[in-house]
Scaffold this motif. Structure first.
Motif, PDB file in Angstrom:
ATOM      1  N   LEU A 127      12.650  15.129   5.433  1.00  0.00           N
ATOM      2  CA  LEU A 127      11.432  14.310   5.531  1.00  0.00           C
ATOM      3  C   LEU A 127      11.784  12.864   5.876  1.00  0.00           C
ATOM      4  O   LEU A 127      11.076  12.199   6.650  1.00  0.00           O
ATOM      5  CB  LEU A 127      10.656  14.360   4.210  1.00  0.00           C
ATOM      6  CG  LEU A 127       9.832  15.621   3.958  1.00  0.00           C
ATOM      7  CD1 LEU A 127       9.327  15.652   2.517  1.00  0.00           C
ATOM      8  CD2 LEU A 127       8.648  15.717   4.930  1.00  0.00           C
ATOM      9  N   GLN A 128      12.887  12.388   5.304  1.00  0.00           N
ATOM     10  CA  GLN A 128      13.305  11.010   5.598  1.00  0.00           C
ATOM     11  C   GLN A 128      13.666  10.863   7.075  1.00  0.00           C
ATOM     12  O   GLN A 128      13.388   9.844   7.707  1.00  0.00           O
ATOM     13  CB  GLN A 128      14.474  10.617   4.684  1.00  0.00           C
ATOM     14  CG  GLN A 128      13.982  10.158   3.321  1.00  0.00           C
ATOM     15  CD  GLN A 128      15.054  10.190   2.244  1.00  0.00           C
ATOM     16  OE1 GLN A 128      16.136  10.734   2.454  1.00  0.00           O
ATOM     17  NE2 GLN A 128      14.744   9.642   1.084  1.00  0.00           N
ATOM     18  N   HIS A 171      15.236  20.914  -2.981  1.00  0.00           N
ATOM     19  CA  HIS A 171      14.441  19.680  -3.053  1.00  0.00           C
ATOM     20  C   HIS A 171      15.143  18.549  -2.296  1.00  0.00           C
ATOM     21  O   HIS A 171      14.534  17.822  -1.514  1.00  0.00           O
ATOM     22  CB  HIS A 171      14.212  19.303  -4.525  1.00  0.00           C
ATOM     23  CG  HIS A 171      13.299  18.125  -4.692  1.00  0.00           C
ATOM     24  ND1 HIS A 171      13.759  16.839  -4.694  1.00  0.00           N
ATOM     25  CD2 HIS A 171      11.959  18.054  -4.821  1.00  0.00           C
ATOM     26  CE1 HIS A 171      12.747  16.006  -4.833  1.00  0.00           C
ATOM     27  NE2 HIS A 171      11.639  16.716  -4.918  1.00  0.00           N
ATOM     28  N   LYS A 172      16.445  18.456  -2.489  1.00  0.00           N
ATOM     29  CA  LYS A 172      17.230  17.406  -1.857  1.00  0.00           C
ATOM     30  C   LYS A 172      17.219  17.571  -0.331  1.00  0.00           C
ATOM     31  O   LYS A 172      17.068  16.592   0.416  1.00  0.00           O
ATOM     32  CB  LYS A 172      18.663  17.460  -2.393  1.00  0.00           C
ATOM     33  CG  LYS A 172      19.354  16.140  -2.294  1.00  0.00           C
ATOM     34  CD  LYS A 172      20.617  16.102  -3.115  1.00  0.00           C
ATOM     35  CE  LYS A 172      21.412  14.868  -2.724  1.00  0.00           C
ATOM     36  NZ  LYS A 172      22.813  15.020  -3.012  1.00  0.00           N
ATOM     37  N   VAL A 198       6.839  10.404   2.762  1.00  0.00           N
ATOM     38  CA  VAL A 198       7.834  11.262   2.099  1.00  0.00           C
ATOM     39  C   VAL A 198       7.358  11.608   0.691  1.00  0.00           C
ATOM     40  O   VAL A 198       7.339  12.784   0.297  1.00  0.00           O
ATOM     41  CB  VAL A 198       9.226  10.582   2.046  1.00  0.00           C
ATOM     42  CG1 VAL A 198      10.205  11.396   1.204  1.00  0.00           C
ATOM     43  CG2 VAL A 198       9.782  10.368   3.451  1.00  0.00           C
ATOM     44  N   SER A 199       6.905  10.596  -0.070  1.00  0.00           N
ATOM     45  CA  SER A 199       6.561  10.903  -1.469  1.00  0.00           C
ATOM     46  C   SER A 199       5.279  11.736  -1.544  1.00  0.00           C
ATOM     47  O   SER A 199       5.171  12.626  -2.389  1.00  0.00           O
ATOM     48  CB  SER A 199       6.488   9.639  -2.320  1.00  0.00           C
ATOM     49  OG  SER A 199       5.535   8.782  -1.782  1.00  0.00           O
ATOM     50  N   GLN A 220       8.594  22.612   3.819  1.00  0.00           N
ATOM     51  CA  GLN A 220       8.398  21.237   4.316  1.00  0.00           C
ATOM     52  C   GLN A 220       7.222  21.147   5.284  1.00  0.00           C
ATOM     53  O   GLN A 220       6.329  20.317   5.119  1.00  0.00           O
ATOM     54  CB  GLN A 220       9.671  20.748   5.007  1.00  0.00           C
ATOM     55  CG  GLN A 220       9.523  19.352   5.583  1.00  0.00           C
ATOM     56  CD  GLN A 220      10.718  18.939   6.437  1.00  0.00           C
ATOM     57  OE1 GLN A 220      11.835  19.362   6.191  1.00  0.00           O
ATOM     58  NE2 GLN A 220      10.468  18.115   7.430  1.00  0.00           N
ATOM     59  N   GLN A 225      13.867  16.568   1.064  1.00  0.00           N
ATOM     60  CA  GLN A 225      13.734  15.108   1.020  1.00  0.00           C
ATOM     61  C   GLN A 225      14.490  14.454   2.194  1.00  0.00           C
ATOM     62  O   GLN A 225      13.944  13.589   2.885  1.00  0.00           O
ATOM     63  CB  GLN A 225      14.276  14.602  -0.312  1.00  0.00           C
ATOM     64  CG  GLN A 225      14.004  13.136  -0.549  1.00  0.00           C
ATOM     65  CD  GLN A 225      14.390  12.723  -1.954  1.00  0.00           C
ATOM     66  OE1 GLN A 225      15.234  13.364  -2.596  1.00  0.00           O
ATOM     67  NE2 GLN A 225      13.776  11.676  -2.447  1.00  0.00           N
ATOM     68  N   GLN A 226      15.696  14.930   2.439  1.00  0.00           N
ATOM     69  CA  GLN A 226      16.492  14.356   3.545  1.00  0.00           C
ATOM     70  C   GLN A 226      15.840  14.615   4.894  1.00  0.00           C
ATOM     71  O   GLN A 226      15.781  13.746   5.763  1.00  0.00           O
ATOM     72  CB  GLN A 226      17.898  14.954   3.535  1.00  0.00           C
ATOM     73  CG  GLN A 226      18.782  14.308   2.482  1.00  0.00           C
ATOM     74  CD  GLN A 226      20.084  15.073   2.261  1.00  0.00           C
ATOM     75  OE1 GLN A 226      20.260  16.174   2.758  1.00  0.00           O
ATOM     76  NE2 GLN A 226      20.991  14.487   1.485  1.00  0.00           N
ATOM     77  N   LEU A 279       6.268  15.302  -0.700  1.00  0.00           N
ATOM     78  CA  LEU A 279       7.015  15.914  -1.811  1.00  0.00           C
ATOM     79  C   LEU A 279       6.095  16.225  -2.996  1.00  0.00           C
ATOM     80  O   LEU A 279       6.310  17.207  -3.709  1.00  0.00           O
ATOM     81  CB  LEU A 279       8.161  15.000  -2.252  1.00  0.00           C
ATOM     82  CG  LEU A 279       9.366  14.954  -1.301  1.00  0.00           C
ATOM     83  CD1 LEU A 279      10.364  13.886  -1.757  1.00  0.00           C
ATOM     84  CD2 LEU A 279      10.075  16.320  -1.215  1.00  0.00           C
ATOM     85  N   GLU A 333       7.816   5.735   3.607  1.00  0.00           N
ATOM     86  CA  GLU A 333       8.120   6.105   2.218  1.00  0.00           C
ATOM     87  C   GLU A 333       6.955   6.842   1.579  1.00  0.00           C
ATOM     88  O   GLU A 333       7.141   7.822   0.853  1.00  0.00           O
ATOM     89  CB  GLU A 333       8.432   4.842   1.404  1.00  0.00           C
ATOM     90  CG  GLU A 333       9.906   4.506   1.395  1.00  0.00           C
ATOM     91  CD  GLU A 333      10.197   3.228   0.641  1.00  0.00           C
ATOM     92  OE1 GLU A 333       9.660   3.040  -0.470  1.00  0.00           O
ATOM     93  OE2 GLU A 333      10.972   2.396   1.185  1.00  0.00           O
TER      94      GLU A 333
END
Ligand code: CAA
Ligand code: NAD
Length: 302
Positions: free
Chosen positions: A62-63, A55-56, A81-82, A32, A59-60, A85, A78
């Motif tokens: 980063l959110q 991955h999940k 995050v994208s 990350q 993502q969490q 990723l 957003e």
């Protein structure tokens, strides 16, 4: 947390493509922060199921960062995050991905022979320039590197949990790590937003050599019945300014980890009483009460 990266610091760092082997607690955090600072990251795991979990969890995390950093601008959050990723890819084939890797950073299980097997499998096939590094908590970097020919391009890169939050990176030099490798890793540490310090290849480097005996002494104190876990933790938080007390921290780090560090050092340095095994810790490990991650340790989290 560094969310912007300057092209100049990336150019200086020279390391652009990073392979992180092991997408568990530490590997996912390392991937990350590397991707957040503009590096291309490939995570290698044993199977797709674990990669999906990795991955999940990235993502969490980063959110969580986006919610804080882009509080007033959710759309930018957003995008952050994208975009981050999009710089992370995943694979189950290490031999394939090392071909394009400037740095292979290992964060797999803390077991010397498994780490040997991993590095041995890629030493002959990775490009000559590729640097190998281990995130080991307690093993000797020279011993891990012993199976590789590229000892000049081998070092320790020791991160701290939670990786996205803890600002320190220990860069561990063995007597054979070259100046060029060391400088590239120090520059990379800076590029990913960490403060890097230089360590020799001694047990526990700097932080764990101090932190593990602190946790062990605190556990010995409660084993003697001198103070309760709660009072020991309050004492070190309010009396010494630590963010977590030593018993709380042991529950947070995980008792399997701390117990195996202590037992490994005790075997190697039996004369050092700071590394003596702890009966209550062993009992918790036997009962699978590993701390926060299993819902119970010295405290109950259920
Ligand atoms: N991802 C992203 N952000 C995270 C996060 C994660 N996984 N975990 C926490 N954060 C962020 C939170 O969003 C919060 O941000 P803001 O303050 O900006 O809102 C911040 O970190 C603090 O989190 P919390 O408010 O949830 O909790 P806290 O204030 O109690 O702090 C802590 C939590 C950072 C873990 C703190 O208690 C701490 O520093 N504890 C000591 C940790 C430590 O010593 N780690 C090293 C262990 S040893 C090791 O790792 C080496 C080894 O080899 C075993
Ligand atoms: P973890 O168990 O959460 O993750 C390890 C991951 O490695 C697992 O997902 C596993 O599937 C994967 N793995 C195992 N063998 C593999 C292989 N051959 N190829 C690819 N993937 C493989 O462990 P962790 O807590 O992230 O620790 C990883 C390393 O980091 C250890 O060396 C540990 O000592 C060190 N470390 C841990 C902490 C900590 O607080 N947990 C802190 C600093 C350093």
């Amino acid at each position: 947390i560094s969310r912007n990266f300057s092209t100049s610091s990336l150019a200086r760092a020279a390391i652009k493509n990073v392979t992180v082997v092991g997408g568990g607690l530490m590997g996912s955090g390392i991937a990350q922060v590397s991707a957040q600072s503009g590096h291309n990251v490939t995570i290698v795991e044993l199977n797709q199921e674990v990669l999906d979990k990795t991955h999940k969890s990235i993502q969490q995390s980063l959110q969580r960062v986006a919610k804080k950093v882009y509080k007033e601008k959710p759309q930018e959050g957003e995008n952050f995050v994208s975009e981050t990723l999009s710089r992370i890819s995943t694979s189950t084939n290490l031999a394939d991905v090392v071909q394009n890797s400037d740095l292979v950073l290992e964060a797999i299980v803390e077991n010397l022979s498994i780490k040997h097997k991993l590095f041995k499998s890629i030493d002959d096939i990775a490009p000559e320039k590729t640097i190998f590094a281990s995130n080991t908590s307690s093993l000797s970097i020279s011993e891990i590197a012993s199976v590789c020919k590229r000892k000049d391009k081998f070092a320790g890169l020791h991160f701290f949990n939670p990786v996205p939050v803890m600002k320190l990176l220990e860069v561990v030099r063995t007597p054979e790590t070259s100046d060029e490798t060391y400088e590239k890793l120090m520059a990379w540490g800076k590029a990913i937003g960490k403060t890097a310090i230089t360590c020799k290849d001694t047990p526990g480097f700097v932080v764990n050599r101090l932190l593990v005996p602190l946790m062990a002494e605190a556990i010995r104190m409660l084993e003697r019945g001198d103070a309760s876990p709660k009072d020991i933790d309050i004492a070190m938080k309010l009396g010494a300014g630590h963010p977590m007390g030593p018993i709380e921290l042991a529950d947070y780090v995980g008792h399997d980890t701390t117990n195996s560090i202590l037992n490994g050092w005790h075997e190697k340095f039996p004369e050092n009483p700071l590394f003596n095994p702890l009966p209550s810790l062993q009992k918790l490990v036997d009962e699978k009460k590993l701390g926060v991650k299993t819902g119970e340790g010295y405290y109950c989290y259920k």
